[in-house]
Design a protein around this motif. Structure first.
Motif, PDB file in Angstrom:
ATOM      1  N   THR A  62      89.727  83.527  49.962  1.00 40.03           N
ATOM      2  CA  THR A  62      88.628  84.397  50.394  1.00 40.03           C
ATOM      3  C   THR A  62      87.454  83.624  50.971  1.00 40.03           C
ATOM      4  O   THR A  62      86.662  84.179  51.741  1.00 40.03           O
ATOM      5  CB  THR A  62      88.115  85.245  49.217  1.00 40.03           C
ATOM      6  N   GLY A  63      87.293  82.363  50.588  1.00 41.39           N
ATOM      7  CA  GLY A  63      86.118  81.600  50.996  1.00 41.39           C
ATOM      8  C   GLY A  63      84.915  81.845  50.113  1.00 41.39           C
ATOM      9  O   GLY A  63      83.794  81.447  50.455  1.00 41.39           O
ATOM     10  N   ALA A  64      85.107  82.494  48.957  1.00 45.88           N
ATOM     11  CA  ALA A  64      84.013  82.716  48.021  1.00 45.88           C
ATOM     12  C   ALA A  64      83.496  81.380  47.485  1.00 45.88           C
ATOM     13  O   ALA A  64      84.208  80.377  47.474  1.00 45.88           O
ATOM     14  CB  ALA A  64      84.485  83.598  46.861  1.00 45.88           C
ATOM     15  N   ILE A  65      82.244  81.387  47.047  1.00 40.75           N
ATOM     16  CA  ILE A  65      81.555  80.159  46.657  1.00 40.75           C
ATOM     17  C   ILE A  65      81.500  80.037  45.140  1.00 40.75           C
ATOM     18  O   ILE A  65      80.982  80.934  44.462  1.00 40.75           O
ATOM     19  CB  ILE A  65      80.120  80.142  47.207  1.00 40.75           C
ATOM     20  N   ALA A  66      82.009  78.949  44.601  1.00 38.49           N
ATOM     21  CA  ALA A  66      81.817  78.626  43.189  1.00 38.49           C
ATOM     22  C   ALA A  66      80.551  77.789  43.073  1.00 38.49           C
ATOM     23  O   ALA A  66      80.452  76.719  43.674  1.00 38.49           O
ATOM     24  CB  ALA A  66      83.014  77.848  42.648  1.00 38.49           C
ATOM     25  N   VAL A  67      79.576  78.286  42.325  1.00 39.56           N
ATOM     26  CA  VAL A  67      78.309  77.567  42.187  1.00 39.56           C
ATOM     27  C   VAL A  67      78.303  76.812  40.860  1.00 39.56           C
ATOM     28  O   VAL A  67      78.324  77.417  39.783  1.00 39.56           O
ATOM     29  CB  VAL A  67      77.102  78.522  42.266  1.00 39.56           C
ATOM     30  N   HIS A  68      78.291  75.509  40.962  1.00 42.96           N
ATOM     31  CA  HIS A  68      78.307  74.635  39.787  1.00 42.96           C
ATOM     32  C   HIS A  68      76.899  74.510  39.237  1.00 42.96           C
ATOM     33  O   HIS A  68      75.975  74.102  39.953  1.00 42.96           O
ATOM     34  CB  HIS A  68      78.849  73.263  40.203  1.00 42.96           C
ATOM     35  N   CYS A  69      76.719  74.878  37.966  1.00 47.97           N
ATOM     36  CA  CYS A  69      75.413  74.821  37.308  1.00 47.97           C
ATOM     37  C   CYS A  69      75.538  73.894  36.096  1.00 47.97           C
ATOM     38  O   CYS A  69      75.628  74.351  34.950  1.00 47.97           O
ATOM     39  CB  CYS A  69      74.983  76.219  36.873  1.00 47.97           C
ATOM     40  N   PRO A  70      75.571  72.588  36.325  1.00 49.21           N
ATOM     41  CA  PRO A  70      75.971  71.659  35.266  1.00 49.21           C
ATOM     42  C   PRO A  70      75.045  71.618  34.070  1.00 49.21           C
ATOM     43  O   PRO A  70      75.500  71.413  32.940  1.00 49.21           O
ATOM     44  CB  PRO A  70      76.017  70.308  35.984  1.00 49.21           C
ATOM     45  N   LEU A  71      73.745  71.814  34.281  1.00 53.75           N
ATOM     46  CA  LEU A  71      72.826  71.721  33.147  1.00 53.75           C
ATOM     47  C   LEU A  71      72.968  72.934  32.243  1.00 53.75           C
ATOM     48  O   LEU A  71      73.112  72.807  31.020  1.00 53.75           O
ATOM     49  CB  LEU A  71      71.390  71.576  33.645  1.00 53.75           C
ATOM     50  N   SER A  72      72.944  74.134  32.806  1.00 52.21           N
ATOM     51  CA  SER A  72      73.093  75.319  31.963  1.00 52.21           C
ATOM     52  C   SER A  72      74.485  75.396  31.358  1.00 52.21           C
ATOM     53  O   SER A  72      74.667  75.888  30.237  1.00 52.21           O
ATOM     54  CB  SER A  72      72.782  76.593  32.749  1.00 52.21           C
ATOM     55  N   ASN A  73      75.504  74.887  32.077  1.00 52.44           N
ATOM     56  CA  ASN A  73      76.846  74.871  31.504  1.00 52.44           C
ATOM     57  C   ASN A  73      76.892  74.031  30.226  1.00 52.44           C
ATOM     58  O   ASN A  73      77.653  74.328  29.304  1.00 52.44           O
ATOM     59  CB  ASN A  73      77.856  74.324  32.512  1.00 52.44           C
ATOM     60  N   ALA A  74      76.078  72.983  30.187  1.00 52.64           N
ATOM     61  CA  ALA A  74      76.033  72.140  28.992  1.00 52.64           C
ATOM     62  C   ALA A  74      75.531  72.922  27.782  1.00 52.64           C
ATOM     63  O   ALA A  74      75.918  72.652  26.642  1.00 52.64           O
ATOM     64  CB  ALA A  74      75.146  70.923  29.246  1.00 52.64           C
ATOM     65  N   PHE A  75      74.673  73.919  28.023  1.00 55.40           N
ATOM     66  CA  PHE A  75      74.140  74.731  26.933  1.00 55.40           C
ATOM     67  C   PHE A  75      75.040  75.921  26.598  1.00 55.40           C
ATOM     68  O   PHE A  75      75.217  76.263  25.428  1.00 55.40           O
ATOM     69  CB  PHE A  75      72.743  75.251  27.289  1.00 55.40           C
ATOM     70  N   PHE A  76      75.596  76.579  27.617  1.00 47.97           N
ATOM     71  CA  PHE A  76      76.202  77.888  27.395  1.00 47.97           C
ATOM     72  C   PHE A  76      77.684  78.010  27.745  1.00 47.97           C
ATOM     73  O   PHE A  76      78.331  78.953  27.316  1.00 47.97           O
ATOM     74  CB  PHE A  76      75.430  78.951  28.187  1.00 47.97           C
ATOM     75  N   ALA A  77      78.235  77.111  28.543  1.00 49.40           N
ATOM     76  CA  ALA A  77      79.590  77.334  29.051  1.00 49.40           C
ATOM     77  C   ALA A  77      80.674  76.931  28.058  1.00 49.40           C
ATOM     78  O   ALA A  77      81.754  77.514  28.048  1.00 49.40           O
ATOM     79  CB  ALA A  77      79.790  76.574  30.363  1.00 49.40           C
ATOM     80  N   GLY A  78      80.418  75.912  27.248  1.00 49.19           N
ATOM     81  CA  GLY A  78      81.432  75.451  26.323  1.00 49.19           C
ATOM     82  C   GLY A  78      82.481  74.557  26.952  1.00 49.19           C
ATOM     83  O   GLY A  78      83.456  74.184  26.306  1.00 49.19           O
ATOM     84  N   ALA A  79      82.311  74.214  28.227  1.00 51.66           N
ATOM     85  CA  ALA A  79      83.273  73.360  28.933  1.00 51.66           C
ATOM     86  C   ALA A  79      82.613  72.824  30.191  1.00 51.66           C
ATOM     87  O   ALA A  79      81.557  73.301  30.621  1.00 51.66           O
ATOM     88  CB  ALA A  79      84.540  74.135  29.287  1.00 51.66           C
ATOM     89  N   VAL A  80      83.270  71.829  30.805  1.00 49.00           N
ATOM     90  CA  VAL A  80      82.799  71.265  32.074  1.00 49.00           C
ATOM     91  C   VAL A  80      83.698  71.774  33.190  1.00 49.00           C
ATOM     92  O   VAL A  80      84.927  71.645  33.124  1.00 49.00           O
ATOM     93  CB  VAL A  80      82.825  69.723  32.041  1.00 49.00           C
TER      94      VAL A  80
END
Length: 456
Positions: free
Chosen positions: A294-312
Protein backbone atom coordinates in the motif's frame (compact mmCIF):
# COMPACT_ATOMS: atom_id res chain seq x y z
CA UNK A 1 12.13 32.02 -12.35
CA UNK A 2 13.39 34.56 -9.82
CA UNK A 3 16.14 33.69 -7.37
CA UNK A 4 15.14 35.24 -4.07
CA UNK A 5 17.79 33.68 -1.87
CA UNK A 6 21.36 32.45 -2.41
CA UNK A 7 23.00 30.66 0.50
CA UNK A 8 26.60 29.48 0.60
CA UNK A 9 27.52 26.91 3.18
CA UNK A 10 28.83 23.50 4.10
CA UNK A 11 26.75 20.72 5.52
CA UNK A 12 25.13 17.32 5.22
CA UNK A 13 22.19 15.68 3.45
CA UNK A 14 21.21 12.05 2.84
CA UNK A 15 22.46 10.63 -0.43
CA UNK A 16 20.91 7.22 0.16
CA UNK A 17 19.44 5.41 3.14
CA UNK A 18 22.95 4.31 4.09
CA UNK A 19 25.07 7.25 2.99
CA UNK A 20 25.27 10.91 4.00
CA UNK A 21 26.75 13.37 1.51
CA UNK A 22 28.97 16.19 2.72
CA UNK A 23 29.00 19.39 0.66
CA UNK A 24 31.55 22.17 1.17
CA UNK A 25 30.79 25.81 0.39
CA UNK A 26 27.94 24.82 -1.92
CA UNK A 27 25.82 27.67 -3.29
CA UNK A 28 22.07 27.06 -3.02
CA UNK A 29 19.87 29.13 -5.33
CA UNK A 30 16.32 29.29 -3.99
CA UNK A 31 13.39 30.68 -5.98
CA UNK A 32 10.48 32.87 -4.91
CA UNK A 33 8.44 29.75 -4.05
CA UNK A 34 11.06 28.53 -1.59
CA UNK A 35 12.28 25.73 -3.85
CA UNK A 36 15.95 24.95 -4.48
CA UNK A 37 16.56 25.61 -8.18
CA UNK A 38 20.28 24.83 -8.29
CA UNK A 39 23.05 23.58 -6.04
CA UNK A 40 26.42 24.81 -7.33
CA UNK A 41 29.74 23.46 -6.13
CA UNK A 42 32.76 25.82 -6.03
CA UNK A 43 34.16 24.27 -9.21
CA UNK A 44 30.97 24.80 -11.26
CA UNK A 45 31.30 27.38 -14.04
CA UNK A 46 28.25 29.35 -12.81
CA UNK A 47 29.35 29.43 -9.19
CA UNK A 48 31.24 32.74 -9.14
CA UNK A 49 28.86 34.60 -11.46
CA UNK A 50 25.76 33.53 -9.51
CA UNK A 51 27.45 34.40 -6.24
CA UNK A 52 28.43 37.86 -7.54
CA UNK A 53 24.90 38.43 -8.84
CA UNK A 54 23.37 37.51 -5.50
CA UNK A 55 25.83 39.72 -3.63
CA UNK A 56 24.95 42.63 -5.89
CA UNK A 57 21.20 42.29 -5.42
CA UNK A 58 21.33 41.60 -1.68
CA UNK A 59 20.08 38.00 -1.70
CA UNK A 60 23.40 36.37 -0.76
CA UNK A 61 24.07 34.90 2.66
CA UNK A 62 27.11 32.93 3.81
CA UNK A 63 26.98 30.36 6.59
CA UNK A 64 29.87 30.99 8.98
CA UNK A 65 32.76 28.58 9.37
CA UNK A 66 32.01 26.14 12.15
CA UNK A 67 28.32 26.17 11.29
CA UNK A 68 26.68 23.52 9.12
CA UNK A 69 23.50 23.20 7.07
CA UNK A 70 21.20 20.22 7.59
CA UNK A 71 17.75 19.51 6.15
CA UNK A 72 14.86 20.37 8.44
CA UNK A 73 13.62 17.40 10.44
CA UNK A 74 10.30 15.66 9.78
CA UNK A 75 8.44 14.43 12.88
CA UNK A 76 5.48 12.28 11.89
CA UNK A 77 3.91 11.54 15.26
CA UNK A 78 3.16 14.31 17.77
CA UNK A 79 0.25 14.59 20.22
CA UNK A 80 0.22 18.37 20.40
CA UNK A 81 -2.09 18.82 23.43
CA UNK A 82 0.08 16.43 25.43
CA UNK A 83 2.82 19.08 25.47
CA UNK A 84 0.87 20.38 28.49
CA UNK A 85 1.56 17.11 30.37
CA UNK A 86 4.99 16.38 28.93
CA UNK A 87 7.36 14.52 31.24
CA UNK A 88 4.66 13.09 33.52
CA UNK A 89 3.22 9.63 34.03
CA UNK A 90 5.82 7.70 32.08
CA UNK A 91 6.08 5.04 34.81
CA UNK A 92 2.48 3.92 34.16
CA UNK A 93 1.21 1.27 31.70
CA UNK A 94 -0.21 2.77 28.50
CA UNK A 95 -3.88 2.12 29.29
CA UNK A 96 -3.47 3.61 32.79
CA UNK A 97 -1.47 6.61 31.50
CA UNK A 98 -4.23 7.47 29.02
CA UNK A 99 -6.97 7.56 31.66
CA UNK A 100 -4.95 9.14 34.45
CA UNK A 101 -3.02 11.82 32.56
CA UNK A 102 -3.83 12.08 28.87
CA UNK A 103 -7.61 12.24 28.59
CA UNK A 104 -7.94 14.79 31.44
CA UNK A 105 -5.29 16.97 29.77
CA UNK A 106 -6.77 16.74 26.27
CA UNK A 107 -10.26 17.54 27.56
CA UNK A 108 -9.01 21.05 28.47
CA UNK A 109 -8.60 21.98 24.81
CA UNK A 110 -12.24 22.87 24.43
CA UNK A 111 -10.90 26.16 25.84
CA UNK A 112 -9.57 27.86 22.71
CA UNK A 113 -7.38 30.48 24.49
CA UNK A 114 -5.70 27.62 26.36
CA UNK A 115 -5.24 25.79 23.06
CA UNK A 116 -3.60 28.88 21.53
CA UNK A 117 -1.17 29.14 24.45
CA UNK A 118 -0.07 25.52 24.38
CA UNK A 119 0.06 25.11 20.61
CA UNK A 120 1.99 28.32 20.01
CA UNK A 121 4.56 27.23 22.58
CA UNK A 122 4.95 23.73 21.13
CA UNK A 123 5.24 24.78 17.48
CA UNK A 124 7.75 27.48 18.42
CA UNK A 125 9.78 24.98 20.44
CA UNK A 126 9.83 22.39 17.65
CA UNK A 127 10.86 24.91 15.01
CA UNK A 128 13.64 26.15 17.26
CA UNK A 129 15.14 22.65 17.38
CA UNK A 130 15.03 22.14 13.61
CA UNK A 131 11.69 20.35 13.07
CA UNK A 132 10.25 21.95 9.96
CA UNK A 133 7.44 19.44 9.28
CA UNK A 134 5.23 17.71 11.85
CA UNK A 135 2.18 15.44 11.83
CA UNK A 136 -0.05 16.40 14.75
CA UNK A 137 -2.90 14.82 16.64
CA UNK A 138 -5.04 17.53 18.22
CA UNK A 139 -8.15 16.62 20.29
CA UNK A 140 -11.80 15.74 19.73
CA UNK A 141 -12.65 19.47 19.65
CA UNK A 142 -12.93 20.73 16.08
CA UNK A 143 -12.42 24.40 16.95
CA UNK A 144 -9.47 23.67 19.22
CA UNK A 145 -7.94 21.46 16.53
CA UNK A 146 -8.28 24.25 13.99
CA UNK A 147 -6.32 26.48 16.40
CA UNK A 148 -3.37 24.10 16.03
CA UNK A 149 -3.51 24.31 12.23
CA UNK A 150 -3.71 28.11 12.44
CA UNK A 151 -0.74 28.36 14.79
CA UNK A 152 1.42 26.12 12.60
CA UNK A 153 0.49 28.12 9.51
CA UNK A 154 1.15 31.45 11.25
CA UNK A 155 4.48 30.42 12.72
CA UNK A 156 5.69 28.89 9.45
CA UNK A 157 5.85 25.17 10.20
CA UNK A 158 4.62 22.69 7.59
CA UNK A 159 1.99 20.70 9.44
CA UNK A 160 -0.39 17.80 9.04
CA UNK A 161 -3.18 18.25 11.60
CA UNK A 162 -5.99 15.95 12.66
CA UNK A 163 -9.09 16.31 14.78
CA UNK A 164 -9.05 13.15 16.90
CA UNK A 165 -11.99 10.74 16.71
CA UNK A 166 -12.85 8.62 19.75
CA UNK A 167 -16.56 7.88 19.86
CA UNK A 168 -17.04 4.53 21.63
CA UNK A 169 -18.93 5.24 24.89
CA UNK A 170 -17.70 1.97 26.39
CA UNK A 171 -14.03 2.79 25.76
CA UNK A 172 -13.78 6.53 26.40
CA UNK A 173 -14.67 8.72 29.40
CA UNK A 174 -17.98 10.56 29.24
CA UNK A 175 -16.22 13.90 29.72
CA UNK A 176 -13.95 13.38 26.70
CA UNK A 177 -15.32 11.74 23.58
CA UNK A 178 -17.28 12.43 20.42
CA UNK A 179 -21.04 12.64 20.93
CA UNK A 180 -21.63 9.85 18.40
CA UNK A 181 -20.08 8.19 15.38
CA UNK A 182 -22.13 10.38 13.06
CA UNK A 183 -21.11 13.55 14.90
CA UNK A 184 -17.46 12.50 14.72
CA UNK A 185 -17.66 11.91 10.97
CA UNK A 186 -19.47 15.19 10.31
CA UNK A 187 -17.04 17.20 12.45
CA UNK A 188 -14.10 15.53 10.75
CA UNK A 189 -15.42 16.47 7.32
CA UNK A 190 -15.95 20.07 8.42
CA UNK A 191 -12.41 20.11 9.78
CA UNK A 192 -10.98 18.75 6.52
CA UNK A 193 -12.60 21.56 4.58
CA UNK A 194 -11.58 24.24 7.08
CA UNK A 195 -7.93 23.20 6.96
CA UNK A 196 -8.03 22.88 3.17
CA UNK A 197 -9.27 26.47 3.03
CA UNK A 198 -6.49 27.58 5.39
CA UNK A 199 -3.98 25.81 3.17
CA UNK A 200 -5.00 27.91 0.15
CA UNK A 201 -3.02 30.81 1.64
CA UNK A 202 -0.21 28.81 3.26
CA UNK A 203 3.36 29.21 2.02
CA UNK A 204 4.67 25.95 3.46
CA UNK A 205 1.51 23.80 3.48
CA UNK A 206 -0.97 22.81 6.20
CA UNK A 207 -2.79 19.55 5.50
CA UNK A 208 -5.89 17.95 7.06
CA UNK A 209 -5.53 14.47 8.52
CA UNK A 210 -8.32 11.98 9.22
CA UNK A 211 -7.47 10.80 12.74
CA UNK A 212 -9.16 7.88 14.48
CA UNK A 213 -7.19 7.72 17.71
CA UNK A 214 -6.87 3.95 17.42
CA UNK A 215 -9.17 1.00 17.00
CA UNK A 216 -9.86 0.55 20.76
CA UNK A 217 -11.37 4.06 21.00
CA UNK A 218 -13.63 3.91 17.92
CA UNK A 219 -16.82 2.11 16.91
CA UNK A 220 -16.98 0.25 13.61
CA UNK A 221 -19.46 2.87 12.38
CA UNK A 222 -16.96 5.65 12.97
CA UNK A 223 -14.07 3.72 11.40
CA UNK A 224 -16.14 2.88 8.33
CA UNK A 225 -17.33 6.47 7.95
CA UNK A 226 -13.79 7.83 8.27
CA UNK A 227 -12.67 5.37 5.60
CA UNK A 228 -15.33 6.78 3.29
CA UNK A 229 -14.04 10.30 3.99
CA UNK A 230 -10.51 9.10 3.22
CA UNK A 231 -11.65 7.95 -0.20
CA UNK A 232 -13.61 11.15 -0.85
CA UNK A 233 -10.74 13.46 0.09
CA UNK A 234 -7.82 11.26 -0.96
CA UNK A 235 -6.19 13.94 -3.10
CA UNK A 236 -5.32 16.18 -0.16
CA UNK A 237 -6.20 14.58 3.19
CA UNK A 238 -3.86 12.21 4.98
CA UNK A 239 -4.82 9.52 7.50
CA UNK A 240 -3.15 8.84 10.84
CA UNK A 241 -3.72 6.43 13.70
CA UNK A 242 -1.85 4.09 16.02
CA UNK A 243 -1.00 0.61 14.80
CA UNK A 244 0.26 -2.33 16.88
CA UNK A 245 1.74 -0.02 19.50
CA UNK A 246 1.78 -2.37 22.49
CA UNK A 247 0.84 -5.90 23.48
CA UNK A 248 -2.42 -4.49 24.80
CA UNK A 249 -3.40 -2.61 21.64
CA UNK A 250 -2.12 -5.31 19.28
CA UNK A 251 -4.00 -8.00 21.18
CA UNK A 252 -7.17 -5.92 21.37
CA UNK A 253 -7.71 -6.08 17.60
CA UNK A 254 -7.40 -9.87 17.63
CA UNK A 255 -9.88 -10.12 20.50
CA UNK A 256 -12.39 -7.83 18.76
CA UNK A 257 -12.02 -9.02 15.17
CA UNK A 258 -9.81 -12.08 15.13
CA UNK A 259 -7.47 -10.18 12.80
CA UNK A 260 -4.65 -7.67 13.19
CA UNK A 261 -5.30 -3.95 13.33
CA UNK A 262 -3.36 -3.64 10.04
CA UNK A 263 -5.87 -5.94 8.36
CA UNK A 264 -8.88 -4.20 9.90
CA UNK A 265 -7.69 -0.67 9.15
CA UNK A 266 -7.28 -1.73 5.52
CA UNK A 267 -10.78 -3.23 5.53
CA UNK A 268 -12.18 0.06 6.84
CA UNK A 269 -10.39 2.01 4.06
CA UNK A 270 -7.87 3.59 6.42
CA UNK A 271 -4.70 1.85 5.25
CA UNK A 272 -3.45 3.54 2.09
CA UNK A 273 -0.36 5.27 0.71
CA UNK A 274 -1.45 8.36 2.67
CA UNK A 275 -1.71 6.52 6.00
CA UNK A 276 0.68 7.44 8.81
CA UNK A 277 0.76 4.49 11.23
CA UNK A 278 2.40 5.36 14.54
CA UNK A 279 4.59 2.80 16.30
CA UNK A 280 3.86 -0.33 14.20
CA UNK A 281 5.92 -2.46 16.57
CA UNK A 282 4.21 -5.84 16.12
CA UNK A 283 3.19 -6.33 12.46
CA UNK A 284 3.33 -9.91 11.20
CA UNK A 285 5.02 -10.89 7.94
CA UNK A 286 1.61 -10.62 6.27
CA UNK A 287 1.07 -7.17 7.80
CA UNK A 288 4.50 -6.08 6.57
CA UNK A 289 3.53 -7.08 3.04
CA UNK A 290 0.40 -4.92 3.37
CA UNK A 291 2.57 -1.96 4.39
CA UNK A 292 4.86 -2.50 1.42
CA UNK A 293 2.01 -3.04 -1.07
CA UNK A 294 0.00 0.00 0.00
CA UNK A 295 2.89 2.39 0.65
CA UNK A 296 1.59 3.17 4.15
CA UNK A 297 4.08 4.73 6.55
CA UNK A 298 5.34 3.01 9.70
CA UNK A 299 6.39 5.75 12.10
CA UNK A 300 9.13 4.64 14.47
CA UNK A 301 8.81 6.29 17.90
CA UNK A 302 11.80 4.79 19.73
CA UNK A 303 11.64 6.81 22.94
CA UNK A 304 7.95 6.27 23.68
CA UNK A 305 8.28 2.63 22.60
CA UNK A 306 10.83 2.22 25.39
CA UNK A 307 8.13 3.25 27.88
CA UNK A 308 4.97 1.71 26.42
CA UNK A 309 5.58 -0.74 23.57
CA UNK A 310 7.21 -3.62 25.42
CA UNK A 311 9.46 -4.35 22.42
CA UNK A 312 11.80 -2.76 19.88
CA UNK A 313 10.47 -2.35 16.34
CA UNK A 314 12.81 -4.17 13.89
CA UNK A 315 13.32 -1.22 11.57
CA UNK A 316 15.99 -2.82 9.40
CA UNK A 317 13.56 -5.68 8.66
CA UNK A 318 10.89 -3.16 7.69
CA UNK A 319 13.22 -1.35 5.33
CA UNK A 320 14.37 -4.63 3.79
CA UNK A 321 10.71 -5.55 3.26
CA UNK A 322 10.17 -2.37 1.22
CA UNK A 323 8.20 -0.48 3.86
CA UNK A 324 8.17 3.30 4.16
CA UNK A 325 9.57 4.20 7.59
CA UNK A 326 9.76 7.63 9.19
CA UNK A 327 10.60 8.94 12.66
CA UNK A 328 8.38 10.39 15.38
CA UNK A 329 8.90 11.94 18.80
CA UNK A 330 5.43 10.92 20.08
CA UNK A 331 5.05 13.82 22.46
CA UNK A 332 4.31 13.04 25.25
CA UNK A 333 4.76 9.28 25.32
CA UNK A 334 8.21 10.33 24.18
CA UNK A 335 9.05 13.34 26.32
CA UNK A 336 11.63 14.99 24.03
CA UNK A 337 10.30 17.44 21.38
CA UNK A 338 13.81 17.64 19.92
CA UNK A 339 14.06 15.08 17.07
CA UNK A 340 17.80 14.78 17.65
CA UNK A 341 16.72 12.75 20.67
CA UNK A 342 14.64 10.40 18.53
CA UNK A 343 17.57 9.88 16.15
CA UNK A 344 19.80 8.93 19.07
CA UNK A 345 17.21 6.69 20.70
CA UNK A 346 16.55 4.92 17.39
CA UNK A 347 20.20 3.91 17.30
CA UNK A 348 20.30 2.93 20.97
CA UNK A 349 17.15 0.81 20.77
CA UNK A 350 18.27 -0.93 17.59
CA UNK A 351 21.64 -1.72 19.13
CA UNK A 352 19.93 -3.20 22.19
CA UNK A 353 17.75 -5.31 19.90
CA UNK A 354 20.82 -6.61 18.09
CA UNK A 355 22.90 -7.39 21.17
CA UNK A 356 20.03 -8.34 23.48
CA UNK A 357 19.35 -7.30 27.06
CA UNK A 358 18.83 -10.51 29.01
CA UNK A 359 22.15 -11.33 30.64
CA UNK A 360 20.92 -14.82 31.56
CA UNK A 361 21.28 -15.80 27.89
CA UNK A 362 24.58 -16.29 26.12
CA UNK A 363 25.78 -13.59 23.73
CA UNK A 364 24.88 -15.67 20.69
CA UNK A 365 21.29 -16.22 21.88
CA UNK A 366 20.59 -12.86 23.43
CA UNK A 367 19.89 -10.54 20.48
CA UNK A 368 18.50 -10.33 16.96
CA UNK A 369 21.31 -10.27 14.42
CA UNK A 370 21.26 -7.54 11.77
CA UNK A 371 19.06 -5.12 13.71
CA UNK A 372 21.39 -2.21 14.46
CA UNK A 373 20.78 1.07 12.65
CA UNK A 374 23.66 3.33 11.68
CA UNK A 375 23.63 7.04 12.34
CA UNK A 376 23.17 7.55 8.59
CA UNK A 377 20.06 5.32 8.69
CA UNK A 378 18.52 7.25 11.57
CA UNK A 379 19.29 10.62 9.95
CA UNK A 380 17.62 9.39 6.76
CA UNK A 381 14.45 8.43 8.66
CA UNK A 382 14.28 11.94 10.17
CA UNK A 383 14.79 13.71 6.83
CA UNK A 384 14.68 12.17 3.36
CA UNK A 385 12.79 9.06 4.48
CA UNK A 386 10.03 11.13 6.05
CA UNK A 387 9.71 13.31 2.97
CA UNK A 388 9.61 10.36 0.57
CA UNK A 389 7.01 8.58 2.67
CA UNK A 390 4.72 11.64 2.55
CA UNK A 391 5.22 12.06 -1.18
CA UNK A 392 6.42 15.64 -0.63
CA UNK A 393 9.62 17.26 -2.01
CA UNK A 394 11.13 17.80 1.43
CA UNK A 395 13.92 16.30 3.52
CA UNK A 396 16.89 16.79 1.19
CA UNK A 397 19.13 19.73 0.35
CA UNK A 398 18.96 19.12 -3.39
CA UNK A 399 17.54 20.85 -6.47
CA UNK A 400 13.79 20.44 -6.71
CA UNK A 401 13.28 20.23 -2.95
CA UNK A 402 11.85 22.85 -0.62
CA UNK A 403 14.42 24.97 1.19
CA UNK A 404 13.70 23.51 4.63
CA UNK A 405 17.00 23.85 6.42
CA UNK A 406 18.61 24.36 9.80
CA UNK A 407 21.98 25.87 10.70
CA UNK A 408 23.91 24.14 13.48
CA UNK A 409 26.65 26.22 15.09
CA UNK A 410 29.25 23.85 16.55
CA UNK A 411 31.12 26.73 18.20
CA UNK A 412 28.23 28.37 20.04
CA UNK A 413 29.35 29.61 23.49
CA UNK A 414 28.10 27.29 26.21
CA UNK A 415 27.25 24.54 23.71
CA UNK A 416 30.50 24.12 21.83
CA UNK A 417 31.00 20.70 20.31
CA UNK A 418 34.40 19.00 20.81
CA UNK A 419 35.85 19.85 17.42
CA UNK A 420 39.45 21.01 17.89
CA UNK A 421 41.43 19.90 14.84
CA UNK A 422 41.37 22.30 11.85
CA UNK A 423 41.08 19.36 9.43
CA UNK A 424 38.66 17.20 11.38
CA UNK A 425 37.03 14.70 8.97
CA UNK A 426 33.55 15.72 7.86
CA UNK A 427 32.23 12.29 8.87
CA UNK A 428 33.38 12.90 12.44
CA UNK A 429 31.79 16.36 12.51
CA UNK A 430 28.50 14.85 11.32
CA UNK A 431 28.58 12.26 14.08
CA UNK A 432 29.35 14.87 16.73
CA UNK A 433 26.46 17.06 15.56
CA UNK A 434 24.01 14.16 15.55
CA UNK A 435 25.09 12.80 18.92
CA UNK A 436 25.91 15.98 20.85
CA UNK A 437 24.01 18.98 19.49
CA UNK A 438 21.53 20.66 21.85
CA UNK A 439 18.80 23.20 21.03
CA UNK A 440 21.22 26.11 21.57
CA UNK A 441 23.32 24.88 18.64
CA UNK A 442 20.40 25.29 16.19
CA UNK A 443 20.64 28.98 15.28
CA UNK A 444 18.62 29.50 12.11
CA UNK A 445 15.73 27.60 10.52
CA UNK A 446 13.99 28.11 7.17
CA UNK A 447 10.76 26.51 5.96
CA UNK A 448 9.91 26.74 2.26
CA UNK A 449 12.50 29.48 1.87
CA UNK A 450 11.13 31.59 4.71
CA UNK A 451 13.30 32.21 7.77
CA UNK A 452 11.19 31.17 10.77
CA UNK A 453 13.89 30.98 13.46
CA UNK A 454 16.77 33.42 13.87
CA UNK A 455 18.57 33.25 17.21
CA UNK A 456 21.04 35.93 16.22
Amino acid sequence: MTISLAIEGSGFTSKTRDEVRYFEHALFLIDEHGVIQSVLEPGDERYQSEKARAQANGTYQAIANGSYLLPGFIDLHVHAPQWAQDGTGLDEPLEVWLGKYTFPTESKFADEPFAHTVYEDLVTRMLSTGTTTASYYATVHRNGSLVLAQEAERLGQRALVGKVVMDDPEANPEYYRDASAQAAIEETERFINEVAKLNEHSVQGVYPVITPRFIPSCTDEALRGLGELAERYKTYAYIQTHCSESDWEHGYAYERYGRSDTHMLREFGLFTERSILAHSVYPSEEDMRVFAETGAIAVHCPLSNAFFAGAVAPIRRYLAAGMHVALGSDISGGYNPDLYGAIRQAMISSRMLETGVNRELSAGERGVEGSALTLSNAFYLATAGGGASLGLPIGRLEAGYAWDAQVVDTRHPGARLPIFEPNEPASDIFQKIMNLAVPENVRTVWVQGRKVVDKG
